[in-house]
Design an enzyme around this catalytic site. Structure first.
Site, PDB file in Angstrom:
ATOM      1  NE  ARG A  97      -6.636 -12.269   4.812  1.00  0.00           N
ATOM      2  CZ  ARG A  97      -7.366 -11.148   4.866  1.00  0.00           C
ATOM      3  NH1 ARG A  97      -7.177 -10.185   3.965  1.00  0.00           N
ATOM      4  NH2 ARG A  97      -8.259 -10.963   5.807  1.00  0.00           N
ATOM      5  CG  HIS A 112      -5.074  -6.331  -0.524  1.00  0.00           C
ATOM      6  ND1 HIS A 112      -6.303  -6.409   0.098  1.00  0.00           N
ATOM      7  CD2 HIS A 112      -5.147  -7.152  -1.602  1.00  0.00           C
ATOM      8  CE1 HIS A 112      -7.085  -7.234  -0.601  1.00  0.00           C
ATOM      9  NE2 HIS A 112      -6.407  -7.700  -1.633  1.00  0.00           N
ATOM     10  CB  THR A 167      -7.485  -5.729   9.753  1.00  0.00           C
ATOM     11  OG1 THR A 167      -7.910  -6.861   8.981  1.00  0.00           O
ATOM     12  CG2 THR A 167      -7.806  -4.449   9.009  1.00  0.00           C
ATOM     13  CE  LYS A 201      -3.823  -2.361   2.354  1.00  0.00           C
ATOM     14  NZ  LYS A 201      -4.800  -2.278   3.466  1.00  0.00           N
ATOM     15  NE  ARG A 232      -2.314  -5.801   7.148  1.00  0.00           N
ATOM     16  CZ  ARG A 232      -3.470  -6.305   6.735  1.00  0.00           C
ATOM     17  NH1 ARG A 232      -4.118  -7.187   7.495  1.00  0.00           N
ATOM     18  NH2 ARG A 232      -3.987  -5.949   5.574  1.00  0.00           N
ATOM     19  CG  PHE A 242     -13.393   1.528   6.784  1.00  0.00           C
ATOM     20  CD1 PHE A 242     -12.857   0.864   5.686  1.00  0.00           C
ATOM     21  CD2 PHE A 242     -14.196   0.808   7.667  1.00  0.00           C
ATOM     22  CE1 PHE A 242     -13.120  -0.473   5.461  1.00  0.00           C
ATOM     23  CE2 PHE A 242     -14.463  -0.549   7.439  1.00  0.00           C
ATOM     24  CZ  PHE A 242     -13.922  -1.181   6.337  1.00  0.00           C
TER      25      PHE A 242
END
Ligand code: DAT
Ligand code: MG
Length: 140
Positions: free
Chosen positions: A87, A121, A93, A11, A104, A59
């Site tokens: 994932r 993503h 998330t 991203k 993350r 959002f």
């Protein structure tokens, strides 16, 4: 073997912070293969189609604004059970609770904006992967 393909996006926060290599390194180190790779600025139509499942959520507009705030690096990644695997590498998330050891959890900043900025993503199912790969890499 269940060889699959998934769509990965680094991203705009990941590209801005020069984490593209680090994110792809983790994916390749796990044994997955990058079969297509492109840096691009996504237009609003592509982003709205990509995130169509979130239309109507509070959002959604900030998400599209963030995803259009700079270039992304899009990749198609192939491997055994790669959809679930990416994932798992990405983590939850919300970066605050994403486990240490995940992309993350290790690298994303705490959520303090209208939208979660979480670096990466990965498609969430075989159906999503097929749909997203067709959107981002129509020639594949
Ligand atoms: P994921 O990217 O883990 O598949 P998702 O598909 O539910 O998560 O949401 C897409 C993106 O939208 C996510 O990466 C960050 C943002 N987002 C999700 N839920 C949010 C929320 N409650 N508030 C702000 N941004 C959110
Ligand atoms: Mg998702």
């Amino acid at each position: 073997m269940t060889t699959e393909r998934t769509l990965v996006l680094v991203k705009p926060d990941g590209v801005r912070r020069a984490l593209t290599g680090e994110i792809l390194r983790r994916i390749e180190a796990k044994g997955y293969t990058v079969v297509a790779l492109e840096r691009r600025s996504a237009d609003a139509d592509l982003l709205a189609a990509h995130y169509a499942e979130h239309e109507g959520k509070p959002f959604f507009a900030p998400l599209l604004e963030f995803m259009g705030s700079g270039p992304v690096v899009a990749a198609v990644v192939e491997g055994n059970r790669v959809i679930e695997g990416v994932r798992s590498l990405a983590g939850a998330t919300d970066p605050t609770v994403a486990a240490p050891g995940t992309i993350r959890g290790d690298l994303a900043r705490t959520w303090d904006t209208a939208v979660v900025q979480n670096l990466v993503h990965g498609s969430d199912s075989p159906e999503s992967a097929a749909r997203e790969i067709a959107l981002w890499f129509p020639s594949l």
